[in-house]
Design a protein around this motif. Structure first.
Motif, PDB file in Angstrom:
ATOM      1  N   GLY A 198     -51.511 -27.961 -48.722  1.00  0.00           N
ATOM      2  CA  GLY A 198     -52.270 -27.866 -50.035  1.00  0.00           C
ATOM      3  C   GLY A 198     -53.926 -27.650 -50.090  1.00  0.00           C
ATOM      4  N   ASN A 212     -54.734 -31.570 -58.028  1.00  0.00           N
ATOM      5  CA  ASN A 212     -55.007 -30.440 -57.708  1.00  0.00           C
ATOM      6  C   ASN A 212     -56.186 -30.052 -57.543  1.00  0.00           C
ATOM      7  N   ARG A 220     -52.732 -34.650 -52.797  1.00  0.00           N
ATOM      8  CA  ARG A 220     -52.057 -33.666 -53.624  1.00  0.00           C
ATOM      9  C   ARG A 220     -50.850 -34.287 -54.337  1.00  0.00           C
ATOM     10  N   THR A 224     -52.531 -25.695 -57.266  1.00  0.00           N
ATOM     11  CA  THR A 224     -53.824 -25.632 -56.967  1.00  0.00           C
ATOM     12  C   THR A 224     -54.603 -24.535 -57.783  1.00  0.00           C
TER      13      THR A 224
END
Length: 245
Positions: free
Chosen positions: A98, A76, A72, A158
């Motif tokens: 994440g 992404n 991360r 993300t």
């Protein structure tokens, strides 16, 4: 189903599981690179480009949490976390680091494939070109370009965070329940879904600089879910004046 040769990094220390998952992915025409420890995962990710990562939580040499954090820092790419831990809090930790999704062992390889498809589809499919850019002053969402700008600076989100933001921002003022957001953002329901959405909202707020105690865009509707509010024209004018001063 064709995968357009999407590349997947599979990180799993149990060779039997790694081989079975790799076989299913290979059958779907994905290009798979499998490794058995966290250090190798980080090294492979640094050397090659991947479209998705399947990441075991409990790994030798370097934990799945640390691998997720390392990925991360620079990317992404969608991440599906595999874990033998069934506690909701453990799953939430992975999402807050994440990860976009998780599966608890033992799991069905067919379900994993379905989730891989869903994440790749969300990450790469164009959405509603008639609304290519949503402009809210300090917050600009370029849907076709898959970019988000806050006060002129690009923010890395993300795939799940971007989908969550666009889902809410398309209809300012509308309240979405957590269940609705699960269906629209994640595409399926699973145990602990409310905490899952809460984790994604928490991450999104942090990246946008949106204080939940004094929100600019993302509002909590207690006992229900969340809504997006577009700043009023006078609020924009006050903000512009304050910057000028």
């Amino acid at each position: 189903m064709a995968s357009d040769e999407k590349k997947i990094l599979l990180v799993e220390d149990e060779k039997a599981i790694r081989d079975v998952v790799a076989a299913y992915l290979d059958h779907e025409n994905y290009i798979v690179r499998g490794v058995g420890d966290g250090q190798s995962a980080v090294e492979e990710f640094e050397k090659h480009s991947f479209d998705l990562v399947i990441l075991d939580l409990m790994l030798p040499k370097l934990s799945g949490e640390r691998v997720c954090r390392a990925i991360r820092e620079t990317s992404n790419v969608p991440i599906i976390m595999l874990t033998a831990k069934g506690e909701v809090e453990d799953r939430v930790i992975g999402l807050e680091l994440g990860a976009d999704d998780y599966l608890i062992k033992p799991f069905s390889p067919r379900e994993l494939i379905a989730r891989v498809r869903a994440l790749l589809r969300r990450a790469h499919t164009e959405t509603e070109p008639q609304l290519e850019v949503l402009d809210f002053g300090d917050l600009v969402i370029d849907i076709s370009g898959h970019k988000v700008m806050v006060e002129g600076k690009e923010v890395d989100l993300t795939a799940s965070e971007f989908k969550l933001l666009t889902t809410l921002a398309r209809y300012p003022g509308r309240v979405y329940t957590r269940m609705e957001l699960v269906e629209k953002v994640l595409g399926y329901d699973f145990e602990g879904y409310e905490r899952t959405i809460d984790s994604h909202v928490k991450n999104l707020r942090a990246k946008l600089g949106d204080d939940p105690r004094n929100p600019r865009w993302l509002y909590t509707v207690h006992g229900v879910g969340y809504r997006f509010e577009a700043p009023q024209a006078d609020d924009k004018a006050k903000a512009a004046k304050a910057k000028a001063e």
